[in-house]
Design a protein around this motif. Structure first.
Motif, PDB file in Angstrom:
ATOM      1  N   LEU A 147       0.824  -1.207   0.000  1.00 42.61           N
ATOM      2  CA  LEU A 147       0.000   0.000   0.000  1.00 42.61           C
ATOM      3  C   LEU A 147       0.862   1.262   0.000  1.00 42.61           C
ATOM      4  O   LEU A 147       0.538   2.242  -0.672  1.00 42.61           O
ATOM      5  N   ASN A 148       1.963   1.238   0.730  1.00 43.51           N
ATOM      6  CA  ASN A 148       2.843   2.406   0.781  1.00 43.51           C
ATOM      7  C   ASN A 148       3.434   2.744  -0.584  1.00 43.51           C
ATOM      8  O   ASN A 148       3.783   3.908  -0.844  1.00 43.51           O
ATOM      9  N   ALA A 149       3.557   1.745  -1.455  1.00 45.06           N
ATOM     10  CA  ALA A 149       4.154   1.962  -2.776  1.00 45.06           C
ATOM     11  C   ALA A 149       3.136   2.421  -3.816  1.00 45.06           C
ATOM     12  O   ALA A 149       3.519   2.829  -4.918  1.00 45.06           O
ATOM     13  N   LEU A 150       1.851   2.369  -3.492  1.00 49.94           N
ATOM     14  CA  LEU A 150       0.817   2.810  -4.428  1.00 49.94           C
ATOM     15  C   LEU A 150       0.737   4.336  -4.461  1.00 49.94           C
ATOM     16  O   LEU A 150       1.106   5.003  -3.492  1.00 49.94           O
ATOM     17  N   PRO A 151       0.211   4.905  -5.550  1.00 47.27           N
ATOM     18  CA  PRO A 151       0.010   6.366  -5.625  1.00 47.27           C
ATOM     19  C   PRO A 151      -1.234   6.770  -4.847  1.00 47.27           C
ATOM     20  O   PRO A 151      -2.284   7.103  -5.422  1.00 47.27           O
ATOM     21  N   LEU A 152      -1.137   6.763  -3.545  1.00 51.00           N
ATOM     22  CA  LEU A 152      -2.298   6.975  -2.694  1.00 51.00           C
ATOM     23  C   LEU A 152      -2.887   8.373  -2.842  1.00 51.00           C
ATOM     24  O   LEU A 152      -4.067   8.589  -2.515  1.00 51.00           O
ATOM     25  N   HIS A 153      -2.104   9.321  -3.331  1.00 56.31           N
ATOM     26  CA  HIS A 153      -2.633  10.665  -3.571  1.00 56.31           C
ATOM     27  C   HIS A 153      -3.739  10.655  -4.622  1.00 56.31           C
ATOM     28  O   HIS A 153      -4.545  11.593  -4.687  1.00 56.31           O
ATOM     29  N   ALA A 154      -3.791   9.586  -5.444  1.00 50.71           N
ATOM     30  CA  ALA A 154      -4.748   9.521  -6.549  1.00 50.71           C
ATOM     31  C   ALA A 154      -6.009   8.736  -6.200  1.00 50.71           C
ATOM     32  O   ALA A 154      -6.875   8.549  -7.062  1.00 50.71           O
ATOM     33  N   VAL A 155      -6.141   8.270  -4.955  1.00 50.09           N
ATOM     34  CA  VAL A 155      -7.303   7.454  -4.584  1.00 50.09           C
ATOM     35  C   VAL A 155      -8.574   8.303  -4.625  1.00 50.09           C
ATOM     36  O   VAL A 155      -8.661   9.360  -3.996  1.00 50.09           O
ATOM     37  N   GLY A 156      -9.557   7.825  -5.380  1.00 50.62           N
ATOM     38  CA  GLY A 156     -10.840   8.506  -5.469  1.00 50.62           C
ATOM     39  C   GLY A 156     -11.980   7.731  -4.839  1.00 50.62           C
ATOM     40  O   GLY A 156     -13.063   8.273  -4.628  1.00 50.62           O
ATOM     41  N   GLU A 157     -11.733   6.458  -4.541  1.00 52.37           N
ATOM     42  CA  GLU A 157     -12.771   5.605  -3.946  1.00 52.37           C
ATOM     43  C   GLU A 157     -12.082   4.397  -3.347  1.00 52.37           C
ATOM     44  O   GLU A 157     -11.018   3.971  -3.815  1.00 52.37           O
ATOM     45  N   ILE A 158     -12.685   3.844  -2.306  1.00 49.54           N
ATOM     46  CA  ILE A 158     -12.188   2.628  -1.659  1.00 49.54           C
ATOM     47  C   ILE A 158     -13.247   1.545  -1.779  1.00 49.54           C
ATOM     48  O   ILE A 158     -14.446   1.818  -1.645  1.00 49.54           O
TER      49      ILE A 158
END
Length: 289
Positions: free
Chosen positions: A202-213
């Motif tokens: 999860l830390n390696a994902l582009p979390l700034h781009a999350v729009g929905e979970i």
């Protein structure tokens, strides 16, 4: 490859609330009880028909709730061009209902003229990267909106891959400007199956781009060697381990639209509403922090 221009944003935005998937067996119950939900999500392919009861009820429910449309058939990762007819039908569906969000899977399901009715993994190599980015550019250009790309649940992977999954997704987001649909159940399932640490992933994902979970349940089995094997079957309640990841994610990212997914063994509406209420409680807790 030159980075793509960012696509136009959708007109609306899903509220940072919990929603559930819209199922036909719940249509009448929803209209009678008007549950306190943030939004509903539909699978696009279920509504690619002209008229009929699905559209009748969706129109009534859409009038009162925000809507997310989730595609499962574009085959973004396929080693062939996108199906132009499918994309055109999808564009017509989005134009009709103007959803606050649209998403698709990082997977493939077509080979030639055969549709395999599954979400299959792709090799995370340079050729796949170029192809996926090209397909996403095409989708976003035709739909005139930013799409969210969902991280997959996988059970096997290619030895020839040059990037790991999180690196691949981060590069796709960077090049295309698409958003990320963060499926925490998929992340947990894949990391258990491949013996990886889910928090490192999860830390390696582009979390700034999350729009929905997305949150969902899984089934458990054993592989040929007796090792633990998780199956993303969407037929049970969200697991405690996934709830823990969700709480940690909200603490890091803040409140985000959250879907409770249930596609098999569909329970009564009140059970899904109760599960969404648990997510809403965590969202409220984060807003108050």
């Amino acid at each position: 490859m030159t980075p793509s221009p960012r696509p136009p944003a959708p007109a609306g935005q899903l509220p940072a609330r919990a929603g559930i998937g819209l199922k036909s067996q719940h249509y009448r119950d929803i209209l009678e009880t008007r549950p306190a939900l943030g939004f509903f999500e539909i699978h696009a392919e279920n509504y690619m028909v002209a008229g009929g009861p699905f559209h009748h009820y969706l129109g009534l429910i859409r009038a009162d709730y925000p809507l997310s449309i989730h595609g499962v058939g574009l085959s973004i990762g396929a080693d062939q061009p996108l199906d132009a007819d499918h994309l055109q039908r999808l564009a017509a569906l989005l134009a009709c209902y103007e959803p606050e969000s649209f998403s698709e899977h990082l997977a493939w399901s077509t080979h030639g003229d055969v549709f395999l009715n599954d979400l299959l993994p792709l090799a995370y190599d340079q050729a796949s990267l170029e192809r996926v980015c090209g397909h996403i550019d095409q989708v976003q250009t035709q739909l005139k909106r930013r799409m969210l790309l969902e991280n997959p649940a996988t059970y096997v992977e290619f030895e020839s891959a040059g990037l790991d999954e999180a690196e691949f997704i981060a590069e796709v987001v960077k090049r295309t400007g698409c958003g990320l649909l963060l499926d925490l159940n998929n992340a947990y399932v894949s990391c258990i199956n491949h013996n990886r640490d889910v928090r490192t992933y999860l830390n390696a994902l582009p979390l700034h781009a999350v729009g929905e979970i997305h949150l969902a349940g899984f089934a458990e089995d054993r592989d040929a060697l007796g090792a633990r094997l998780l199956i993303d079957q969407h037929g049970s309640a969200v697991d405690a381990a996934v709830w823990a990841l969700y709480s940690e994610t909200l603490q890091r990212l803040g409140p985000l639209p959250t879907l409770i997914e249930r596609d098999n063994d569909i329970p009564a509406l009140r059970i899904l509403v109760d599960e969404a209420a648990r997510a809403d409680a965590l969202l409220r807790q984060e807003r108050a922090a």
